[in-house]
Every structure is written in structure tokens, then in C-alpha cells.
Motif scaffolding. Sequence first.
Motif, PDB file in Angstrom:
ATOM      1  N   SER A 175       0.977  -0.893   0.059  1.00 47.23           N
ATOM      2  CA  SER A 175       0.020  -0.038  -0.044  1.00 47.23           C
ATOM      3  C   SER A 175       0.772   1.153  -0.008  1.00 47.23           C
ATOM      4  O   SER A 175       2.151   1.341   0.809  1.00 47.23           O
ATOM      5  CB  SER A 175      -0.815   0.016   1.275  1.00 47.23           C
ATOM      6  OG  SER A 175      -1.505   1.193   1.417  1.00 47.23           O
ATOM      7  N   SER A 176       0.683   2.158  -0.905  1.00 48.02           N
ATOM      8  CA  SER A 176       1.251   3.435  -0.758  1.00 48.02           C
ATOM      9  C   SER A 176       0.678   4.448   0.428  1.00 48.02           C
ATOM     10  O   SER A 176      -0.310   4.222   1.155  1.00 48.02           O
ATOM     11  CB  SER A 176       1.058   4.248  -2.031  1.00 48.02           C
ATOM     12  OG  SER A 176      -0.473   4.597  -2.339  1.00 48.02           O
ATOM     13  N   SER A 177       1.324   5.383   0.561  1.00 44.12           N
ATOM     14  CA  SER A 177       1.010   6.433   1.687  1.00 44.12           C
ATOM     15  C   SER A 177      -0.317   7.157   1.404  1.00 44.12           C
ATOM     16  O   SER A 177      -0.678   7.022   0.258  1.00 44.12           O
ATOM     17  CB  SER A 177       1.931   7.545   1.904  1.00 44.12           C
ATOM     18  OG  SER A 177       1.535   8.730   2.888  1.00 44.12           O
ATOM     19  N   LEU A 178      -0.971   7.345   2.546  1.00 47.98           N
ATOM     20  CA  LEU A 178      -2.130   8.093   2.110  1.00 47.98           C
ATOM     21  C   LEU A 178      -2.042   9.620   1.826  1.00 47.98           C
ATOM     22  O   LEU A 178      -2.990  10.314   1.439  1.00 47.98           O
ATOM     23  CB  LEU A 178      -2.993   8.395   3.826  1.00 47.98           C
ATOM     24  CG  LEU A 178      -3.441   7.016   4.345  1.00 47.98           C
ATOM     25  CD1 LEU A 178      -4.071   7.089   5.579  1.00 47.98           C
ATOM     26  CD2 LEU A 178      -4.627   6.438   3.258  1.00 47.98           C
ATOM     27  N   VAL A 179      -0.744  10.050   1.837  1.00 49.28           N
ATOM     28  CA  VAL A 179      -0.365  11.285   1.387  1.00 49.28           C
ATOM     29  C   VAL A 179       0.301  11.045  -0.044  1.00 49.28           C
ATOM     30  O   VAL A 179       1.243  10.368   0.084  1.00 49.28           O
ATOM     31  CB  VAL A 179       0.656  12.140   2.138  1.00 49.28           C
ATOM     32  CG1 VAL A 179       1.114  13.349   1.657  1.00 49.28           C
ATOM     33  CG2 VAL A 179       0.162  12.219   3.574  1.00 49.28           C
ATOM     34  N   PRO A 180      -0.511  11.246  -0.988  1.00 53.43           N
ATOM     35  CA  PRO A 180      -0.088  11.021  -2.368  1.00 53.43           C
ATOM     36  C   PRO A 180       1.487  11.574  -2.839  1.00 53.43           C
ATOM     37  O   PRO A 180       1.812  12.571  -2.448  1.00 53.43           O
ATOM     38  CB  PRO A 180      -1.304  11.679  -3.356  1.00 53.43           C
ATOM     39  CG  PRO A 180      -2.218  11.670  -2.388  1.00 53.43           C
ATOM     40  CD  PRO A 180      -1.828  11.936  -1.184  1.00 53.43           C
ATOM     41  N   ALA A 181       2.309  10.739  -3.231  1.00 47.55           N
ATOM     42  CA  ALA A 181       3.516  11.192  -3.677  1.00 47.55           C
ATOM     43  C   ALA A 181       3.609  11.832  -4.824  1.00 47.55           C
ATOM     44  O   ALA A 181       3.106  11.558  -5.911  1.00 47.55           O
ATOM     45  CB  ALA A 181       4.319   9.913  -3.839  1.00 47.55           C
ATOM     46  N   ASN A 182       3.928  13.290  -4.769  1.00 49.30           N
ATOM     47  CA  ASN A 182       4.155  14.107  -6.034  1.00 49.30           C
ATOM     48  C   ASN A 182       2.791  14.111  -6.906  1.00 49.30           C
ATOM     49  O   ASN A 182       2.903  13.954  -8.121  1.00 49.30           O
ATOM     50  CB  ASN A 182       5.148  13.601  -7.106  1.00 49.30           C
ATOM     51  CG  ASN A 182       6.705  13.483  -6.206  1.00 49.30           C
ATOM     52  OD1 ASN A 182       6.907  14.433  -5.445  1.00 49.30           O
ATOM     53  ND2 ASN A 182       7.366  12.327  -6.440  1.00 49.30           N
ATOM     54  N   ASP A 183       1.694  14.291  -6.011  1.00 48.62           N
ATOM     55  CA  ASP A 183       0.518  14.312  -7.059  1.00 48.62           C
ATOM     56  C   ASP A 183      -0.266  15.294  -6.328  1.00 48.62           C
ATOM     57  O   ASP A 183      -0.928  15.316  -5.544  1.00 48.62           O
ATOM     58  CB  ASP A 183      -0.347  13.011  -6.745  1.00 48.62           C
ATOM     59  CG  ASP A 183      -1.607  12.780  -7.570  1.00 48.62           C
ATOM     60  OD1 ASP A 183      -1.838  14.055  -8.172  1.00 48.62           O
ATOM     61  OD2 ASP A 183      -1.976  11.795  -7.966  1.00 48.62           O
ATOM     62  N   ALA A 223      -0.412  -6.034 -11.345  1.00 53.10           N
ATOM     63  CA  ALA A 223       0.043  -5.595  -9.866  1.00 53.10           C
ATOM     64  C   ALA A 223      -1.461  -6.043  -8.962  1.00 53.10           C
ATOM     65  O   ALA A 223      -2.609  -5.854  -9.546  1.00 53.10           O
ATOM     66  CB  ALA A 223       0.431  -4.416  -9.868  1.00 53.10           C
ATOM     67  N   THR A 224      -1.156  -6.251  -7.824  1.00 52.31           N
ATOM     68  CA  THR A 224      -2.280  -6.232  -7.101  1.00 52.31           C
ATOM     69  C   THR A 224      -1.937  -5.742  -5.441  1.00 52.31           C
ATOM     70  O   THR A 224      -0.782  -5.491  -5.086  1.00 52.31           O
ATOM     71  CB  THR A 224      -2.644  -7.807  -6.702  1.00 52.31           C
ATOM     72  OG1 THR A 224      -4.048  -7.885  -5.656  1.00 52.31           O
ATOM     73  CG2 THR A 224      -1.570  -8.530  -6.123  1.00 52.31           C
ATOM     74  N   THR A 225      -3.012  -5.140  -4.949  1.00 53.94           N
ATOM     75  CA  THR A 225      -2.551  -4.337  -3.813  1.00 53.94           C
ATOM     76  C   THR A 225      -3.816  -4.315  -2.724  1.00 53.94           C
ATOM     77  O   THR A 225      -4.856  -4.698  -3.132  1.00 53.94           O
ATOM     78  CB  THR A 225      -2.379  -2.739  -3.793  1.00 53.94           C
ATOM     79  OG1 THR A 225      -3.551  -2.317  -4.628  1.00 53.94           O
ATOM     80  CG2 THR A 225      -1.246  -2.641  -4.990  1.00 53.94           C
ATOM     81  N   ALA A 226      -3.441  -4.074  -1.341  1.00 48.02           N
ATOM     82  CA  ALA A 226      -4.531  -3.712  -0.365  1.00 48.02           C
ATOM     83  C   ALA A 226      -4.148  -2.387  -0.144  1.00 48.02           C
ATOM     84  O   ALA A 226      -3.150  -2.223   0.891  1.00 48.02           O
ATOM     85  CB  ALA A 226      -4.451  -4.746   0.699  1.00 48.02           C
ATOM     86  N   GLN A 227      -4.877  -1.243  -0.544  1.00 45.23           N
ATOM     87  CA  GLN A 227      -4.361   0.067  -0.527  1.00 45.23           C
ATOM     88  C   GLN A 227      -5.448   0.570   0.774  1.00 45.23           C
ATOM     89  O   GLN A 227      -6.717   0.643   0.896  1.00 45.23           O
ATOM     90  CB  GLN A 227      -4.718   0.776  -1.905  1.00 45.23           C
ATOM     91  CG  GLN A 227      -4.271   2.311  -1.719  1.00 45.23           C
ATOM     92  CD  GLN A 227      -2.986   2.673  -1.433  1.00 45.23           C
ATOM     93  OE1 GLN A 227      -2.010   2.211  -2.190  1.00 45.23           O
ATOM     94  NE2 GLN A 227      -2.853   3.374  -0.522  1.00 45.23           N
ATOM     95  N   ARG A 228      -4.488   1.290   1.565  1.00 43.56           N
ATOM     96  CA  ARG A 228      -5.316   2.129   2.716  1.00 43.56           C
ATOM     97  C   ARG A 228      -5.706   3.489   1.860  1.00 43.56           C
ATOM     98  O   ARG A 228      -4.995   4.117   0.933  1.00 43.56           O
ATOM     99  CB  ARG A 228      -4.096   2.484   3.535  1.00 43.56           C
ATOM    100  CG  ARG A 228      -3.419   1.442   4.368  1.00 43.56           C
ATOM    101  CD  ARG A 228      -2.755   2.138   5.314  1.00 43.56           C
ATOM    102  NE  ARG A 228      -1.644   2.827   4.978  1.00 43.56           N
ATOM    103  CZ  ARG A 228      -0.450   2.474   4.608  1.00 43.56           C
ATOM    104  NH1 ARG A 228      -0.185   1.100   4.659  1.00 43.56           N
ATOM    105  NH2 ARG A 228       0.536   3.138   4.462  1.00 43.56           N
ATOM    106  N   CYS A 229      -6.988   3.747   2.120  1.00 46.49           N
ATOM    107  CA  CYS A 229      -7.811   4.939   1.461  1.00 46.49           C
ATOM    108  C   CYS A 229      -8.286   5.874   2.719  1.00 46.49           C
ATOM    109  O   CYS A 229      -8.524   5.118   3.744  1.00 46.49           O
ATOM    110  CB  CYS A 229      -8.557   4.530   0.369  1.00 46.49           C
ATOM    111  SG  CYS A 229      -8.097   3.705  -0.834  1.00 46.49           S
ATOM    112  N   VAL A 230      -8.442   7.022   2.328  1.00 45.51           N
ATOM    113  CA  VAL A 230      -9.226   7.892   3.051  1.00 45.51           C
ATOM    114  C   VAL A 230     -10.035   8.924   2.181  1.00 45.51           C
ATOM    115  O   VAL A 230      -9.643   9.515   1.358  1.00 45.51           O
ATOM    116  CB  VAL A 230      -8.230   8.919   4.096  1.00 45.51           C
ATOM    117  CG1 VAL A 230      -9.012  10.176   4.799  1.00 45.51           C
ATOM    118  CG2 VAL A 230      -7.834   7.961   5.186  1.00 45.51           C
TER     119      VAL A 230
END
Length: 876
Positions: A25-33, A61-68
Motif C-alpha cells: 500500500s502506498s502512503s495516504l499522502v499521495p507522492a508528487n500528486d 499488480a495487486t494491492t491492499a491499499q489504505r484509503c481516506v
Amino acid sequence: MKTTAQIRQAFLDFFHSKGHQVVDSSSLVPANDPTLLFTNAGMNQFKDVFLGMDKRSYSRATTAQRCVRAGGKHNDLENVGYTARHHTFFEMLGNFSFGDYFKQDAIHFGWEFLTSTQWLGLPKERLWVTVYETDDEAYRIWHDEIGIPAERIIRIGDNKGPKGSYASDNFWQMGDTGPCGPCTEIFYDHGDHIWGGPPGSPEEDGDRYIEIWNIVFMQFNRQADGTMEKLPKPSVDTGMGLERISAVMQHVNSNYEIDIFQQLIAKTAEITGEKDLNNKSLRVIADHIRSCAYLIADGVIPSNEGRGYVLRRIIRRAVRHGHLLGAKEAFFYKLVPTLIEVMAEAGNVVKEKQGNIEKLLRLEEEQFARTLERGLALLDDALASVENNTLSGEVAFKLYDTYGFPLDLTADVCRERNIQIDEDGFNREMEAQRVRAQSASQFGVDYNSVIRVEGSTKFEGYTESESSAKVTALFYDGKSVERIEAGQSAVVILENTPFYAESGGQIGDSGCLITNDMRFEVKDTQKYGQVFGHIGELKQGTLSVGQLVNAEVDSIRRHHTSLNHSATHLLHAALRQVLGEHVAQKGSLVSDSALRFDFTQPEAISREQLAEVERIVNQAVRANYPVVTEIMDLDTAKSKGAMALFGEKYGEQVRVVTMDAFSIELCGGIHVKRTGDIGLFKIISEGAVAAGIRRVEAVTGEQAIVWLQNQQALLHQSAELLKSDVNSLAEKIYQLQDKAKKTEKELQQLKEKAAMQTGADLAKSAVQINGISVVVQQLEGVEAKSLRSIVDDLKNQLGSAVIVFASQVDGKVNLIVGVTHDLTSKVKAGELVNLMAQKVGGKGGGRPDLAMAGGSQPEHISVALSDCLDWLQTHL
């Protein structure tokens, strides 16, 4: 019964077995977006891949992404706790194809995972699907290959109002422009014991049929004029809400009844003493601890702006619901250990920052608790006397401005009493604050206006500052061209380059591209996906695509930049030594002239701590550690203890920069060979830039020496002005301060003596209005403190009187009204002084017997005094 953790792992295992790369999962703070407030979907971290600006080593690819979703376009905050499926934080299970498989495989994968007894084993007869109205291909796959009866396949057309074509729940768009395409969704039928109808029916908002799977078929690129161009490599973006599928698998209808929430709800009830486990406040708190803990873990700090403001709103809403449950002390932070436990492996990111998360939550709760009771008391009074069942916008604004109540928190209280809020009035009252608070969510971009070039640029700058390179593309005025002329500014794309493109806080290189008869001055270097753009102006000759040039970096500028970049790593390590492990980078700027480093730190830094940081850095400089760079996989780097930098995206292979055991970081920047090359490190400023964020600015090498020399020159100049030497300068300043204090005290005594004399003279000027003594005068150049002394003296002399003075000092108006206690039933000092203040462009207030005001229009003093006399004539 499968636990939520087991379902999450099963999903990842299934798609891994189908050739998908499992991506964290990527950060909840989008990188460079800059287009997103928070990560709100699984595809966010792959957006550049879908746009063709980035390439990965995998095509699945497959992920379990944290979202807010609690701010900006996607804001579910007000519904959280009151519905079965709204959350501020959720996990999105996703599988993605980047030009690999398309509709057929995507549909078969979804069906197999959901229905196979090896995986979830859901009953096929309970599953319904939707397709976009004109997507016959998806319809055919569902009907002919999967075997779903036609009555359980629903075509959804453009159902989102008068927005034209493709405005449909079953047509996805990244934005007004860019990749888009039809969707197909899978719904689960909970059964006829629950109200609701299938998608597309009048009863579709019921809870019987629940969407559990959504596949987006990206096959078009929407242009600004609405034209739909076919993508050369159609892709797939699949999303399945973990909480929703867990509710299905655990045979419950509400997400709040799944194992994760039940444990959090039980712990909240235990901490607050609540007995009713169905209390909606427990749901709110259980949801909010997830978003708050993960946001802080990903570097967000409570504040009054942007992401920090959203976090603060969520925390305060949770605290308010804890107050409703009877919590008498800070409680919210106590849920963090339970959260870590129930989230299983997905809780590791919180566990790593547990101490800092708990500290920030406790501090924020204690700060808010100090104003909560007073604010709620004010709101209770206001709600008891509302008109037309509506709370005024002015009251809602006062709660926000004075007590820190966000509008949704006030709305929460009003909702419980069936009272509306005058939101238009609220918005008018706080427009300036709203613009500031929501500035981070004012996003928008034309995805087709970004420079996009196929291929990549080979970077040679780690070992070279000069190389021969071929021009592969030219952009003039944002458009691709074959040739540019002298005098034109352009972006030059090279096949290979020694120029460093801005990244990781380090500025882009400058220099020149030359041939025998051509010179292009490079002012900056930026990344455009996988290629490097050399931004500058053609000074001589012509430049064409395919031409060979000699690329020469400004080596002196780069050298100074490398000193500052390596020093930034040493500074980061030293700050963590002195202040604690909670210190994390929140941003940086590394240039040839200085470095700037922003980091998390909830409290002010003492001079002693700052001096110790500087000492430790210079000690590391003198130690002359070798600066070693290595390429390794991300997991190995993390196990080695390498720190990742804020706002950076990392691939499978990363570059690790090590300075002995002192500093180990992931970094793609340019560095010195040994720490001794830095020469000298000097901090030149430190301070707060936002709530919980501090900034250090520093210089190195020759710039540090120049800075110290300038400071020394200032010291000598100051000593000469004070007729002292440098060593005695502080003592001389103390002596002058003492002398100034004594002089000021003597001056004040003289002013008070003069004021007493003035008071005696003014007593003789009192006039009688209906038998009451009144003094109304303008006094030139008398300061506010002296005015008060004169009023007090006159009250004593006259015994019963109304005294009004106005004065002008440095272009500002001072007003004061004094009323003896026996007359306050007739004349209120505050009322009278405000009446006068309005005439001179000011405001003020005070007690009934004494009130003061200021103003900015001294030319209207005479009018204010005249109106005052008229007012007194009618009130005495």
C-alpha cells in the motif's frame, strides 16, 4: 468464518497466483500528486503508469491499499457512523493490468475469486452484475462465458443527470481529461429479508444489493474537447472494498458488525464505560481511530490547513462523541494498541510509529477538551432559542472561530435534535477561513497538457559531469517540434544525460548543450515520466531532433549542491539523535546556496538542543566518513535500516546512501565522496512552519564561512556603535537596557503627574446634563494608559459623572468612557464607546463602568464626540 485479515491475504495470494506483483500500500499522502488531498483509490499510486509517464518491471499488480475519504471531492465524514458502509478510512483490494490482460481475463479473475470454493466460495445465484449500456463485449463475457442469466445482468446508461454522454455510474473517468472507460460491477444480494432493489431500480439505495467489485476498463483517452481516443494499451483497474466483502463473508449486513469494528467498538465501550454496544458514537470513534492513526503514521500533523485540518476535524469529531459517551479524560489515543492488533500485518505501519501517534492524539484531544464544554454550552443555549428550526450561520461561525468547532461537528449536534444549519450564512461569515482550509482540495489538471515522451533517459550524472548525447525530442511552447531557432526557449529531451533532474528536494542541474556552432543554456532539469527535460534557451545556432550535442553540467554549482545534500542527511540523523525517533522529514530543498529541512516536531527546540544538533553534524563532518552508494531491493534496504524520504516513490530496486553507521537513507541524489568534503556546517535559522512542523535552514562549506564572516562583521559594527568591544557587547547591551528601563519609569511618573494635573483642570470643565456631571473632551497626544489614569482621577474628584475622552497618537484614535457605578443603570460604558468607535473606523468594549476602543480615522473624532453628547442628552 474468514477474518478480515484472512480475506485481505487471500485476495493478494489469489492474484499473485495469477502472475500479479504484490505491491505494498502506498502512503495516504499521495507522492508528487497535487491533484489529490488523500489517496482515495487503489489506482492512485499507479496513475503515472496508466498515463504512460512511468513504467514498472511488471505489467500486472495487486494491492491492499489504505484509503481516506474525508475531504475534497470524496468526503464521507458526515455520514460516518450513521450508515452501514460509510467510512473515513477503508482498504481497497485491487488488481491492475498495465496493457496486459483486458476484459475477458479481468471478469474471469473476479468471478473465480468470489465463487471458487478454494477462495471465497460465494453462492453464484446471489451475484448480480452491471455493465455500461453500450458495452456489448462485457455483456457477452458475463452471459456467454460466465453463464449469468440475462435478468441478472443490468445495463446502466448515462444516469448522472444532464452531463451529456458517459455521465454514468458505469463509466469511469480520471478527470475532465485523461484515461477513462466503461465499468462492470458485481453486486451481492443479501436476501429479501432486507429492503432494497437491484442496481438501476427505484429501490437501489436500499441495503439488499451491495456492490462488492468494480472493474474499470481503461480504453479511451478523453481530450479537452470531449473527443474519445482509443488508448494504444487498454488497461484494467479493479477495486473491492475489504470492509464490504468482509461483511458478506461474515454474514452481517453492516460493515460495523465485522470483526475489526466489533473489537474496536468493544474497546471503546470499555474505555468510556458505555454499555449499549449499538450506540452510534461507538461506531464513529471506531472508524475515526483508523483514519487518524494511519494519517499520522503517514506524516500528517493536526493543523488549521489542508490535510492537517481534515485530520483535526476527524479527531475532534471522535472526541466529541467520546464526550457524549461520558468520557471524562483523554481516551482516544488508548485505542491505538487495539487497532494495531486487529489490523494484523496491515497494522505494522502504525506499530512502527505507535509512540508518536499516541502522543499527538493525546495532545490534540487535551487541547480540544479545554474548549469543548464551553463550546457545547454555547451551542446548547443557541439551540434552545433557534427560530424556524434553523441555527444561524453567525452562531456556527462563532463556534468555529472561538471554540474550534468544525461545521460538521456542529451539524452532528444539530442532527441529533433535528435542527438545520444556515450553511450559506456560515460560509459568508468565514469565507476567508474556508478558502484557506480547503485550499489543499482545490485540485484540477489537464492530463493531456503534460509533456509525455516514449522511452527513457539514461542518467550518467553519478559518475560524469559531461557526455555526448543525442536529442530525442524538442518541446517549444508545450508542443513537440522538430527544430528550434536561436532566441527560443524550449525543453530538450536527451537519450542520455549527466544532468540531474530535480527530485528528492535537490534542485535540477544547470549548464549547457553545445556543438561547434550551437549553444543551448540549460537553466533547469526536470523529469517528465522516464525522460529528463533540459529547460532553457537556445543562445546560438539551431537545434534539431536527432542531433548530437555535448552536455556539460555546471560543475561548481553541482558541487555546492552536493555539499548541502549530504549535509541534509547528516542533519536528519542528528535531529533524530537529539530530539527523538519521531523526527521524520516533511520536505526539503537542497540548492547550491543553502539547505532547508522540514520535519515533524510537536514542541519548540531549545537553543541548547539546536547547538547540540550542529555539534553532532560537524563532528560527523570531521570524522570524514566515506559516502557509499549501493543499489539493492527495497526489502533489503529496509532491513538495513535505511530511511525513506517524504514524498518520494520507490521502485523494487533502490539506491541506498550510507555514511558509516551515522546515516543510512534511500536517496537518488548527488553526494560528496566523504563527509569531510562538506567542510563546515552552520545552522542559520530554525522555527515553526506549521502545527507540529519545524524548519531548519543551514549553509555548508564556503557559504558557511561567508555567513560566519558576515556575522563577525555585524558584531564588530554593533560594538563600535555601542562604544564597546565584541567580548563586552552583551554586558554593554544589558547596561543600556537597564538605563532605558529607568528612563522609561521616570518618564511614566512624569506622565502620571501631568495627567493628575490635567484631571484637576478637566474637572472644572464638567457640564451638567439633567443634573449629572459630564466631561467630554479631546486630549492631544495622550496615550491609552494615561487616559485611564485621568478617568480614574476624575471619578474620584467628581464622585458621580460620565467621562469621555478621545486622543490621537501617531495617526491612531484612542477612545475611553468612564461611568461611576451609580450611573451604570443609565449609561453603559461599552455601549457608548462602541457607538463612538464606529465613527472613527474602529471597535472596542469593556465593563459597564469603563470601556476603551481604538480607531483608524482621527479626522472623525469631532463627529464622534458631538454624537456622544447628543446620545448622553437622551439617556441621562
